[in-house]
Design a protein around this motif. Structure first.
Motif, PDB file in Angstrom:
ATOM      1  N   GLY A  49       0.760  -1.252  -0.050  1.00 45.33           N
ATOM      2  CA  GLY A  49       0.012   0.048   0.123  1.00 45.33           C
ATOM      3  C   GLY A  49       0.786   1.141  -0.024  1.00 45.33           C
ATOM      4  O   GLY A  49       0.439   2.374  -0.081  1.00 45.33           O
ATOM      5  N   ARG A  50       2.149   1.215   0.439  1.00 42.48           N
ATOM      6  CA  ARG A  50       2.808   2.218   0.128  1.00 42.48           C
ATOM      7  C   ARG A  50       3.851   2.385  -0.749  1.00 42.48           C
ATOM      8  O   ARG A  50       4.815   3.435  -0.920  1.00 42.48           O
ATOM      9  N   LEU A  51       3.857   1.454  -1.892  1.00 38.25           N
ATOM     10  CA  LEU A  51       4.773   1.427  -2.992  1.00 38.25           C
ATOM     11  C   LEU A  51       4.713   2.860  -3.631  1.00 38.25           C
ATOM     12  O   LEU A  51       5.852   3.428  -4.297  1.00 38.25           O
ATOM     13  N   ASP A  76      -9.925  -3.060   0.147  1.00 38.38           N
ATOM     14  CA  ASP A  76      -9.174  -3.735  -1.001  1.00 38.38           C
ATOM     15  C   ASP A  76      -9.292  -5.362  -0.742  1.00 38.38           C
ATOM     16  O   ASP A  76      -8.983  -5.630   0.301  1.00 38.38           O
ATOM     17  N   ASP A  77      -9.466  -6.038  -1.665  1.00 36.85           N
ATOM     18  CA  ASP A  77      -8.925  -7.381  -1.523  1.00 36.85           C
ATOM     19  C   ASP A  77      -7.352  -7.669  -1.447  1.00 36.85           C
ATOM     20  O   ASP A  77      -6.677  -7.119  -2.243  1.00 36.85           O
ATOM     21  N   PRO A  78      -7.038  -8.218  -0.442  1.00 39.18           N
ATOM     22  CA  PRO A  78      -5.606  -8.209  -0.251  1.00 39.18           C
ATOM     23  C   PRO A  78      -4.725  -8.928  -1.418  1.00 39.18           C
ATOM     24  O   PRO A  78      -3.753  -8.726  -1.721  1.00 39.18           O
ATOM     25  N   GLY A  79      -5.504  -9.847  -2.082  1.00 41.65           N
ATOM     26  CA  GLY A  79      -4.704 -10.477  -3.008  1.00 41.65           C
ATOM     27  C   GLY A  79      -4.731  -9.688  -4.208  1.00 41.65           C
ATOM     28  O   GLY A  79      -3.679  -9.651  -5.050  1.00 41.65           O
ATOM     29  N   THR A 105      -2.654 -13.618   8.389  1.00 39.22           N
ATOM     30  CA  THR A 105      -3.774 -13.151   8.926  1.00 39.22           C
ATOM     31  C   THR A 105      -4.414 -12.201   7.770  1.00 39.22           C
ATOM     32  O   THR A 105      -5.887 -12.057   7.983  1.00 39.22           O
ATOM     33  N   VAL A 106      -3.861 -11.426   6.968  1.00 43.00           N
ATOM     34  CA  VAL A 106      -4.352 -10.441   6.088  1.00 43.00           C
ATOM     35  C   VAL A 106      -5.180 -11.352   5.218  1.00 43.00           C
ATOM     36  O   VAL A 106      -6.214 -10.774   4.620  1.00 43.00           O
ATOM     37  N   PHE A 107      -4.916 -12.463   4.937  1.00 42.74           N
ATOM     38  CA  PHE A 107      -5.564 -13.356   3.932  1.00 42.74           C
ATOM     39  C   PHE A 107      -6.518 -14.372   4.680  1.00 42.74           C
ATOM     40  O   PHE A 107      -7.235 -14.991   3.589  1.00 42.74           O
ATOM     41  N   GLY A 108      -6.580 -14.294   5.866  1.00 44.97           N
ATOM     42  CA  GLY A 108      -7.510 -15.488   6.301  1.00 44.97           C
ATOM     43  C   GLY A 108      -7.000 -16.010   7.738  1.00 44.97           C
ATOM     44  O   GLY A 108      -5.787 -16.056   7.877  1.00 44.97           O
ATOM     45  N   ALA A 109      -7.899 -16.543   8.573  1.00 43.00           N
ATOM     46  CA  ALA A 109      -7.529 -16.952  10.039  1.00 43.00           C
ATOM     47  C   ALA A 109      -6.755 -18.434   9.836  1.00 43.00           C
ATOM     48  O   ALA A 109      -6.110 -18.640  10.585  1.00 43.00           O
TER      49      ALA A 109
END
Length: 296
Positions: A49-51, A76-79, A105-109
């Protein structure tokens, strides 16, 4: 000691506690590239997100290798966010994608669902030899994460160990770190480390009240995990606080290549302190090239 320390330190200047502004992070990284110290990996760690913040401060002649870190946005969807960042890097001649890091954890538990989601996001946008390192929610979650990694992986897939942060609960115990290292050694899966490791030796920081792991402790403990698989012996290495004793043990390490195949690198918000400490402890005859710069 050269082989043991070569390309050990990734530039995490964007992250706390240093948290450099993007312009300062670019300026420092550019200076480190010019200095070319062998302890530095010369990879700049950047959240997806900071690119664009980093790209805004690059000159046309800059050539930066990035460690891209997956993150999540409010909508946003992280993928998709990760895939866009990878595509942006591929289209920018100033940038090269060196590796990818992703907190599961960004993509699921559940790692069984999160790991495929990360790899799917990279499949069509990332060259096959770029490594990905996945971070469990806690070091104790490494077993479930290792079980979720593909065998054999389509690309080098490793795991990530968080050793500290801005809160006390982000510092794992030596027992948890030891179990993490033994699990990686047993599975022959490489790992990266991050946070709280800019100092060489385990120490207590009176300013914060936190006890930090040392990067030389982690190297020594990695060697013990590989050769013995004994979690108690690994924990003892992690708990050494005597600099002379630790330096002597590190100097005696024999299978340097094997240690570094397992322990790939670690992110440090300071790029100067690791150099200063390694020089003082392991090779005091070598002058320290680090500039006196408070941002480093």
């Amino acid at each position: 000691m050269t082989g043991l320390l070569d390309r050990l330190v990734d530039d995490a200047g964007l992250f706390p506690p240093t948290a450099l502004a993007p312009a300062d992070a670019v300026r420092r990284h550019r200076a480190d590239l010019a200095a070319g110290h062998p302890l530095h990996s010369h990879r700049l760690l950047v959240p997806a997100g900071r690119l664009d913040e980093i790209r805004d401060h690059l000159d046309a002649q800059d050539r930066f290798a990035l460690g891209l870190i997956a993150d999540g946005g409010p909508t946003d969807d992280p993928g998709a966010r990760l895939a866009r960042a990878v595509a942006t890097i591929a289209a920018d001649p100033r940038l090269t994608l060196a590796l990818v890091e992703a907190p599961v954890t960004v993509f699921g538990a559940d790692p069984a669902d999160a790991v495929p989601a990360v790899l799917d996001a990279l499949r069509d946008n990332c060259v096959p030899d770029v490594s990905v390192f996945l971070e469990p929610a806690k070091p104790a979650g490494v077993d479930a994460l290792l079980a979720a990694l593909p065998r054999p992986p389509a690309r080098t897939a490793g795991v990530k160990l968080r050793c500290g942060g801005v809160r006390a609960d982000l510092f794992p115990s030596t027992a948890d770190v030891a179990r993490f290292l033994v699990a990686c050694a047993d599975a022959r899966v490489p790992f990266k480390a991050t946070a709280g490791l800019h100092r060489a030796v385990r120490h207590h920081d009176p300013a914060t009240g936190f006890t930090h792991h040392g990067y030389l402790n982690l190297l020594l403990a990695t060697a013990t995990a590989r050769t013995t698989g004994d979690a108690a012996a690994v924990r003892a290495d992690l708990e050494i606080t005597d600099p002379d004793r630790l330096a002597a043990a590190v100097r005696e390490l024999e299978d340097v290549t094997g240690v570094r195949e397992l322990f790939v690198s670690y992110g440090s918000c300071s790029t100067a302190t690791p150099v200063t400490e390694a020089t003082a402890l392991l090779d005091p005859a070598v002058p320290d090239p680090a500039r006196k710069d408070p941002t480093r």
